[in-house]
Design a protein around this motif. Structure first.
Motif, PDB file in Angstrom:
ATOM      1  N   MET A 118      13.621   7.187  14.034  1.00 17.86           N
ATOM      2  CA  MET A 118      13.109   6.025  13.808  1.00 17.86           C
ATOM      3  C   MET A 118      12.983   5.594  12.144  1.00 17.86           C
ATOM      4  O   MET A 118      12.854   6.716  11.390  1.00 17.86           O
ATOM      5  N   ASN A 119      13.220   4.611  11.987  1.00 19.82           N
ATOM      6  CA  ASN A 119      13.239   4.151  10.542  1.00 19.82           C
ATOM      7  C   ASN A 119      11.763   3.924  10.118  1.00 19.82           C
ATOM      8  O   ASN A 119      11.009   3.114  10.567  1.00 19.82           O
ATOM      9  N   ASP A 120      11.177   4.936   9.172  1.00 14.88           N
ATOM     10  CA  ASP A 120       9.846   4.866   8.489  1.00 14.88           C
ATOM     11  C   ASP A 120       9.468   4.041   7.498  1.00 14.88           C
ATOM     12  O   ASP A 120       8.357   3.939   6.843  1.00 14.88           O
ATOM     13  N   ARG A 121      10.416   3.410   6.993  1.00 10.71           N
ATOM     14  CA  ARG A 121      10.555   2.471   5.555  1.00 10.71           C
ATOM     15  C   ARG A 121       9.506   1.308   5.889  1.00 10.71           C
ATOM     16  O   ARG A 121       8.554   0.995   4.889  1.00 10.71           O
ATOM     17  N   PRO A 122       9.448   0.536   7.186  1.00 11.02           N
ATOM     18  CA  PRO A 122       8.615  -0.529   7.142  1.00 11.02           C
ATOM     19  C   PRO A 122       7.280   0.005   7.012  1.00 11.02           C
ATOM     20  O   PRO A 122       6.129  -0.583   6.527  1.00 11.02           O
ATOM     21  N   LEU A 123       6.783   1.084   7.780  1.00 11.46           N
ATOM     22  CA  LEU A 123       5.406   1.610   7.888  1.00 11.46           C
ATOM     23  C   LEU A 123       5.206   2.131   6.520  1.00 11.46           C
ATOM     24  O   LEU A 123       3.876   1.595   6.066  1.00 11.46           O
ATOM     25  N   GLN A 124       6.014   2.616   5.809  1.00 15.52           N
ATOM     26  CA  GLN A 124       5.779   3.113   4.402  1.00 15.52           C
ATOM     27  C   GLN A 124       5.439   1.689   3.469  1.00 15.52           C
ATOM     28  O   GLN A 124       4.615   1.993   2.714  1.00 15.52           O
TER      29      GLN A 124
ATOM     30  N   LEU B 295       4.083  -1.175   4.520  1.00 12.58           N
ATOM     31  CA  LEU B 295       2.878  -1.517   4.814  1.00 12.58           C
ATOM     32  C   LEU B 295       1.811  -0.641   4.136  1.00 12.58           C
ATOM     33  O   LEU B 295       0.636  -1.130   3.620  1.00 12.58           O
ATOM     34  N   LEU B 296       2.084   0.669   4.318  1.00 13.58           N
ATOM     35  CA  LEU B 296       1.045   1.644   3.468  1.00 13.58           C
ATOM     36  C   LEU B 296       0.926   1.498   2.145  1.00 13.58           C
ATOM     37  O   LEU B 296      -0.138   1.557   1.434  1.00 13.58           O
ATOM     38  N   ASP B 297       2.268   1.046   1.630  1.00 13.77           N
ATOM     39  CA  ASP B 297       1.981   0.794   0.106  1.00 13.77           C
ATOM     40  C   ASP B 297       1.485  -0.469  -0.035  1.00 13.77           C
ATOM     41  O   ASP B 297       0.623  -0.469  -1.168  1.00 13.77           O
ATOM     42  N   LEU B 298       1.087  -1.321   0.634  1.00 11.40           N
ATOM     43  CA  LEU B 298       0.777  -2.657   0.796  1.00 11.40           C
ATOM     44  C   LEU B 298      -0.956  -2.435   0.793  1.00 11.40           C
ATOM     45  O   LEU B 298      -1.839  -3.119   0.027  1.00 11.40           O
ATOM     46  N   LEU B 299      -1.407  -1.577   1.384  1.00 12.68           N
ATOM     47  CA  LEU B 299      -2.673  -1.356   1.551  1.00 12.68           C
ATOM     48  C   LEU B 299      -3.363  -0.328   0.437  1.00 12.68           C
ATOM     49  O   LEU B 299      -4.280  -0.005   0.325  1.00 12.68           O
ATOM     50  N   ASP B 300      -2.285   0.351  -0.355  1.00 15.42           N
ATOM     51  CA  ASP B 300      -2.758   1.091  -1.424  1.00 15.42           C
ATOM     52  C   ASP B 300      -3.272   0.481  -2.708  1.00 15.42           C
ATOM     53  O   ASP B 300      -2.278   0.175  -3.497  1.00 15.42           O
ATOM     54  N   LEU B 301      -4.142   0.071  -2.547  1.00 18.96           N
ATOM     55  CA  LEU B 301      -4.770  -1.015  -3.653  1.00 18.96           C
ATOM     56  C   LEU B 301      -4.876  -0.338  -4.866  1.00 18.96           C
ATOM     57  O   LEU B 301      -5.241   0.937  -5.152  1.00 18.96           O
ATOM     58  N   GLU B 302      -4.772  -1.027  -6.028  1.00 19.96           N
ATOM     59  CA  GLU B 302      -4.728  -0.630  -7.604  1.00 19.96           C
ATOM     60  C   GLU B 302      -6.166  -0.807  -7.780  1.00 19.96           C
ATOM     61  O   GLU B 302      -6.677  -2.251  -7.732  1.00 19.96           O
ATOM     62  N   ARG B 303      -6.861   0.323  -8.349  1.00 24.15           N
ATOM     63  CA  ARG B 303      -8.170   0.103  -8.946  1.00 24.15           C
ATOM     64  C   ARG B 303      -8.166  -0.285 -10.597  1.00 24.15           C
ATOM     65  O   ARG B 303      -7.755   0.368 -11.002  1.00 24.15           O
ATOM     66  N   ILE B 304      -8.510  -1.521 -10.535  1.00 24.24           N
ATOM     67  CA  ILE B 304      -8.481  -2.119 -11.956  1.00 24.24           C
ATOM     68  C   ILE B 304      -9.836  -2.146 -12.717  1.00 24.24           C
ATOM     69  O   ILE B 304     -10.074  -2.218 -13.992  1.00 24.24           O
ATOM     70  N   GLU B 305     -10.978  -1.824 -12.059  1.00 24.62           N
ATOM     71  CA  GLU B 305     -12.186  -1.491 -12.506  1.00 24.62           C
ATOM     72  C   GLU B 305     -13.087  -0.551 -11.516  1.00 24.62           C
ATOM     73  O   GLU B 305     -12.452  -0.576 -10.319  1.00 24.62           O
ATOM     74  N   GLU B 306     -14.342  -0.356 -11.906  1.00 25.34           N
ATOM     75  CA  GLU B 306     -14.783   0.635 -10.813  1.00 25.34           C
ATOM     76  C   GLU B 306     -15.017  -0.283  -9.357  1.00 25.34           C
ATOM     77  O   GLU B 306     -14.626   0.698  -8.519  1.00 25.34           O
ATOM     78  N   ASP B 307     -15.405  -1.079  -9.275  1.00 24.70           N
ATOM     79  CA  ASP B 307     -15.403  -1.959  -7.904  1.00 24.70           C
ATOM     80  C   ASP B 307     -14.385  -3.317  -7.937  1.00 24.70           C
ATOM     81  O   ASP B 307     -14.892  -4.085  -7.211  1.00 24.70           O
ATOM     82  N   ILE B 308     -13.390  -3.181  -8.738  1.00 29.42           N
ATOM     83  CA  ILE B 308     -12.369  -4.259  -8.522  1.00 29.42           C
ATOM     84  C   ILE B 308     -10.949  -3.791  -8.420  1.00 29.42           C
ATOM     85  O   ILE B 308     -10.627  -2.401  -9.139  1.00 29.42           O
ATOM     86  N   PHE B 309     -10.356  -4.241  -7.344  1.00 24.51           N
ATOM     87  CA  PHE B 309      -9.202  -3.813  -6.860  1.00 24.51           C
ATOM     88  C   PHE B 309      -8.034  -4.938  -6.912  1.00 24.51           C
ATOM     89  O   PHE B 309      -8.446  -6.144  -6.665  1.00 24.51           O
ATOM     90  N   ARG B 310      -6.753  -4.502  -6.926  1.00 26.01           N
ATOM     91  CA  ARG B 310      -5.822  -5.629  -6.664  1.00 26.01           C
ATOM     92  C   ARG B 310      -4.790  -4.999  -5.853  1.00 26.01           C
ATOM     93  O   ARG B 310      -4.304  -3.877  -5.730  1.00 26.01           O
ATOM     94  N   GLY B 311      -4.142  -6.069  -5.079  1.00 24.80           N
ATOM     95  CA  GLY B 311      -3.137  -5.591  -3.863  1.00 24.80           C
ATOM     96  C   GLY B 311      -2.310  -6.947  -3.699  1.00 24.80           C
ATOM     97  O   GLY B 311      -2.090  -7.985  -4.489  1.00 24.80           O
TER      98      GLY B 311
END
Length: 293
Positions: free
Chosen positions: A1-7, A9-25
């Motif tokens: 099974m090609n796991d690249r599409p799932l990875q 999507l998981l990367d898309l959900l792995d938000l960047e924290r740019i402040e204590e309670d502020i994230f960027r997706g």
């Protein structure tokens, strides 16, 4: 099974924290020229969950889709810590693009505790392994779509999820008369996930926006935006997470529509684990308009 599409999507959900309670997706192109609603809902829940103690799991969310999201621009998520109680934690998240709010979510988290137990029984459904995959079904019906190229875009957008219809979807039976306003699909991620409960809740949130309004279309013999007989968009979305589940194991999404009026349609659903546990309840209302000719 090609796991690249799932990875991906998981990367898309792995938000960047740019402040204590502020994230960027990040965003990515969707089948239609706006951000997929399930993406922004799942990302907002990730943002909320990352400000909550690890011993508390999401038990509900309530959300409004305010504006179409721009898939070519990142989304900033600001989390408000509304309440931290002894058992419950409440968070409010606003998603912003180009200086304007596009989505609003309130989510509640709870520490585990014992309590009363009952549930609605799981309805009958065939074994998901006996049903056709999207890759098997969609190309057979490409001639039904206004743009046959949309089939490839749907397959690409949903490649991270194995989603299988129990009965033919609305676009297959459009124009053949009304059907019972009920639709069932089985789904699971196209690969195994880590054990983090928040991740499984967020993946289920992502998938929950894919098919919930199908039952509205079935009641009127309509096929949906892809064949051009309705124009639609999600308005609001609510979920209650009742029991533990894994999004990488089969889940039955049992959906129905009790009402449509005023250019809006309502879908409600229950999501069951394969062994019959009621895991999630879902309600969504969406704009559903018939194009003027």
């Amino acid at each position: 099974m090609n796991d690249r599409p799932l990875q991906s999507l998981l990367d898309l959900l792995d938000l960047e924290r740019i402040e204590e309670d502020i994230f960027r997706g990040a965003s990515r192109p969707a089948v239609i020229p706006r951000v997929f609603g399930g993406q922004v809902a799942a990302q907002a829940l990730v943002a909320a969950g990352r400000t909550v103690p690890e011993d508390r799991t999401a038990h509900s969310l309530h959300a409004y889709f305010l504006r179409p999201g721009d898939p070519g621009a990142p989304i900033v998520y600001t989390v408000d810590r509304i309440r931290d109680g002894r058992s419950f934690t409440t968070r409010r998240v606003v998603a912003v693009q180009h200086g304007q709010p596009v989505f609003h979510l309130s989510a509640s988290f709870q520490t585990f505790e014992e309590g009363l137990e009952h549930q609605a029984p799981m309805p009958d459904a065939p074994d998901p392994e006996t049903l056709p995959t999207a890759e098997e079904m969609l190309p057979r019906h490409a001639h039904l779509f206004r743009d046959p190229g949309v089939v490839d875009r749907i397959l690409e957008a949903r490649a991270a999820v194995d989603l299988r219809y129990v009965e033919p979807p609305p676009y297959v039976t459009a124009g053949k008369g009304p059907r019972e306003p009920r639709s069932q699909v089985w789904f699971r991620t196209a690969g195994k996930l880590a054990d983090d409960p928040l991740l499984h809740v967020c993946l289920a949130t992502y998938v929950s926006d894919m098919t919930l309004l199908d039952s509205v279309l079935l009641a009127h013999g309509r096929g949906g935006w892809a064949i051009g007989d309705v124009v639609g968009a999600s308005l609001d979305h609510a979920m209650w997470f009742h029991r533990p589940f894994r999004a990488d194991e089969w889940l039955l999404y049992d959906q129905e529509s009790p009402s449509a009026s005023g250019g809006r349609g309502l879908g409600q659903a229950r999501i069951y684990t394969a062994d019959g546990q009621l895991a999630i309840s879902v309600i969504q209302e969406g704009v559903i308009r018939v194009p003027r000719t």
